[in-house]
Design an enzyme around this catalytic site. Structure first.
Site, PDB file in Angstrom:
ATOM      1  N   HIS A   1     -10.218  44.087  53.684  1.00 32.84           N
ATOM      2  CA  HIS A   1     -10.238  43.870  52.238  1.00 32.84           C
ATOM      3  C   HIS A   1     -11.674  43.768  51.728  1.00 32.84           C
ATOM      4  O   HIS A   1     -12.066  44.471  50.781  1.00 32.84           O
ATOM      5  CB  HIS A   1      -9.462  42.589  51.909  1.00 32.84           C
ATOM      6  N   GLU A   2     -12.462  42.911  52.357  1.00 33.03           N
ATOM      7  CA  GLU A   2     -13.837  42.727  51.892  1.00 33.03           C
ATOM      8  C   GLU A   2     -14.690  43.956  52.175  1.00 33.03           C
ATOM      9  O   GLU A   2     -15.609  44.280  51.406  1.00 33.03           O
ATOM     10  CB  GLU A   2     -14.458  41.477  52.523  1.00 33.03           C
TER      11      GLU A   2
ATOM     12  N   HIS B   1     -14.382  46.215  49.261  1.00 28.99           N
ATOM     13  CA  HIS B   1     -15.330  45.862  48.200  1.00 28.99           C
ATOM     14  C   HIS B   1     -16.724  46.387  48.552  1.00 28.99           C
ATOM     15  O   HIS B   1     -17.429  46.950  47.707  1.00 28.99           O
ATOM     16  CB  HIS B   1     -15.393  44.343  48.036  1.00 28.99           C
TER      17      HIS B   1
ATOM     18  N   GLU C   1     -10.937  45.695  42.894  1.00 30.41           N
ATOM     19  CA  GLU C   1      -9.809  45.281  43.720  1.00 30.41           C
ATOM     20  C   GLU C   1      -8.969  46.465  44.171  1.00 30.41           C
ATOM     21  O   GLU C   1      -8.338  46.423  45.230  1.00 30.41           O
ATOM     22  CB  GLU C   1      -8.939  44.266  42.975  1.00 30.41           C
TER      23      GLU C   1
END
Length: 504
Positions: A269-270, A273, A299
């Protein structure tokens, strides 16, 4: 072109770039605060960040900025609002109009309170003591109400805060969108919960050595494209991604010896980003043409790499043999069993651990609560009870304590009111973008099986990352997919995936 237009534009850009240097220094201090800083350093760190926030605000609201913007308003440089110069002028005008409404003292106090609030949140969560955190939360809510009042709003003060993260969005638009998503999700969740098929999520609760988790997580995030020459992975209490410059992206996670998914999917997830930040034009750093469109679009990148990619069967056809080499507890586990385990759907307490189907219900709860806090319909002292009531209503579970309930997220301690809805918007954008990428590129799962993730990353960089803020989030969706934002593609993906998994 008149010389005064060129000079004004160059001065405007120079000021923005210099301001970005200060902001990147503040970002590095904030990263350090949440990863490496000794606990006793919190009070002075709050003063450092408050000072920098004040200096940044001075530069953003310098009357000279207003003069440069006024000189450029009707110039040829602003004629095409989506050109490089048009984007810079349009977005910096927007920023100037908003920032000049905020007193510097309020900006500094918000920054100071955010640091102290995050420090206190860590202590309160560890101690399962909401009362310890409540005074700083009350102060933060009051400061955010002051901020909203200073900026101004047409209908609700929440709109002024939401606009920070999803420019142009309003509560009147987001509220019905989230409610519509909830209504489409509810029957799907009921079908899944009622299915006789039950994946064995306990496969992910065995022992997974922490050093092996870190190595495997880094290898997988590097494989999807995260550049560790321009980034790093560290440990924190609540995973996040922070930038300290155009070639310096910091991603974080937290490890659990008996939960493989906790760290692994937060790393993906990170990294999502981080991939967005690494894909923005480095030569435009500090200008709107080198910055992300919105948190919803941000997101969409993290949720896509975490879910559409990282929880896909094809991804694990490639990575499961490597995981079985890294973790003895996975030896002999079949692909079907593992794929079912990482996609198990069940109501849960913790947002960051939630499955992708019920995740949006966690967001809806936070959206409703933070809106009530800002509008004054809910007081901070009432928050734990309201939180538990909504969890029972939406997910059928009640948190056993505040640490796993109202204290589980860092956002409110940092003053990030208006942020939560962007997670659900990100899911919807991710569904729409992924469907279009699969159509344009052809059979992405086949590429994932071969360990080929570059085609998707290149598509995202060409379609989204390279443009900075030239387009709004809505314009970007329309331009890329030919249709406005819709929950239909995401719901369709969920029905197809979980229909197969649960025999619906």
């Amino acid at each position: 072109m008149p010389a005064n237009h060129t000079a004004a534009y160059e001065s405007l850009c120079s000021n923005a770039r210099e301001t970005a240097k200060l902001a990147s220094i503040m970002g590095l201090l904030e990263w350090d605060e949440r990863t490496k800083m000794p606990p006793a350093g919190g009070d002075y760190r709050a003063e450092q960040i408050s000072y920098l926030a004040g200096e940044i605000h001075k530069r953003q609201t310098n009357p000279a900025v207003g003069e440069w913007l006024a000189a450029l308003a009707d110039s040829p440089l602003a004629a095409d609002r989506h050109s490089e110069s048009g984007t810079v002028i349009r977005q910096l005008q927007r920023q100037y109009d908003k920032k000049t409404k905020l007193p510097q003292s309020l900006v500094e106090e918000l920054s100071r309170t955010a640091v102290l609030g995050q420090q206190m949140w860590v202590e309160a969560r560890k101690a399962d003591d909401f009362a310890k955190f409540r005074p700083l939360l009350e102060k933060t809510v009051e400061l955010k109400r002051q901020e909203a009042a200073a900026i101004g709003f047409a209908v609700t003060p929440y709109d002024a805060l939401l606009d920070d993260y999803e420019p142009g969005a309003t509560t009147a638009e987001v509220g019905p969108a989230l409610a519509g998503l909830r209504d489409a999700l509810t029957p799907l969740v009921e079908q899944i919960v009622g299915s006789s098929r039950k994946p064995d999520g306990e496969l992910l609760k065995k022992e997974f050595p922490l050093d092996a988790q870190e190595a495997f997580g880094k290898a997988a995030s590097a494989a999807i494209g995260f550049d560790y020459e321009a980034g790093r992975l560290d440990v924190t209490d609540h995973p996040f991604c922070a930038g300290a410059g155009p070639r310096d992206q910091r991603i974080t996670t937290r490890y659990n010896l008996h939960d493989f998914g906790d760290a692994f999917f937060s790393i993906l997830h990170e990294a999502g980003h981080g991939l967005y930040e690494q894909g923005l034009p480095a030569d435009q750093f500090g200008l709107p043409t080198g910055e992300a469109v919105s948190l919803g679009i941000h997101e969409s990148q993290s949720r896509m790499w975490e879910n559409q990619v990282g929880r896909s069967r094809a991804f694990w056809e490639h990575f499961l043999p490597q995981a079985q080499t890294a973790f003895a507890s996975l030896k002999g586990v079949s692909l079907d069993a593992f794929y079912g385990a990482i996609n198990e759907v069940r109501p849960s307490l913790i947002r960051v651990d939630a499955d992708e189907v019920t995740y949006n219900l966690h967001i809806l709860i936070r959206f409703e609560l933070e809106r009530a806090l800002i509008e004054g319909d809910l007081q901070p002292a009432e928050l734990p009870g309201a939180w538990n009531e909504k969890y029972q209503r939406y997910l059928g579970i009640t948190p056993p304590n505040d640490a796993d309930g109202v204290l589980q997220d860092v956002h409110w301690s940092a003053g990030l009111f208006g942020y939560f809805p962007t997670y659900s918007l990100g899911n919807l954008y991710a569904g729409q973008f992924f469907a279009q990428a699969n159509k344009d590129l052809g059979d992405l799962p086949a590429a994932f099986r071969r360990g080929e993730f570059r085609p998707l990353l290149d598509w995202l960089r060409q379609q989204i990352h390279a443009h900075g803020q030239r387009w709004s989030a809505g314009e970007l969706a329309l331009q890329i997919t030919g249709r406005p934002l819709s929950h239909a593609p995401w719901i369709e993906q969920m029905r197809a995936k979980y229909g197969e998994l649960y025999g619906l």
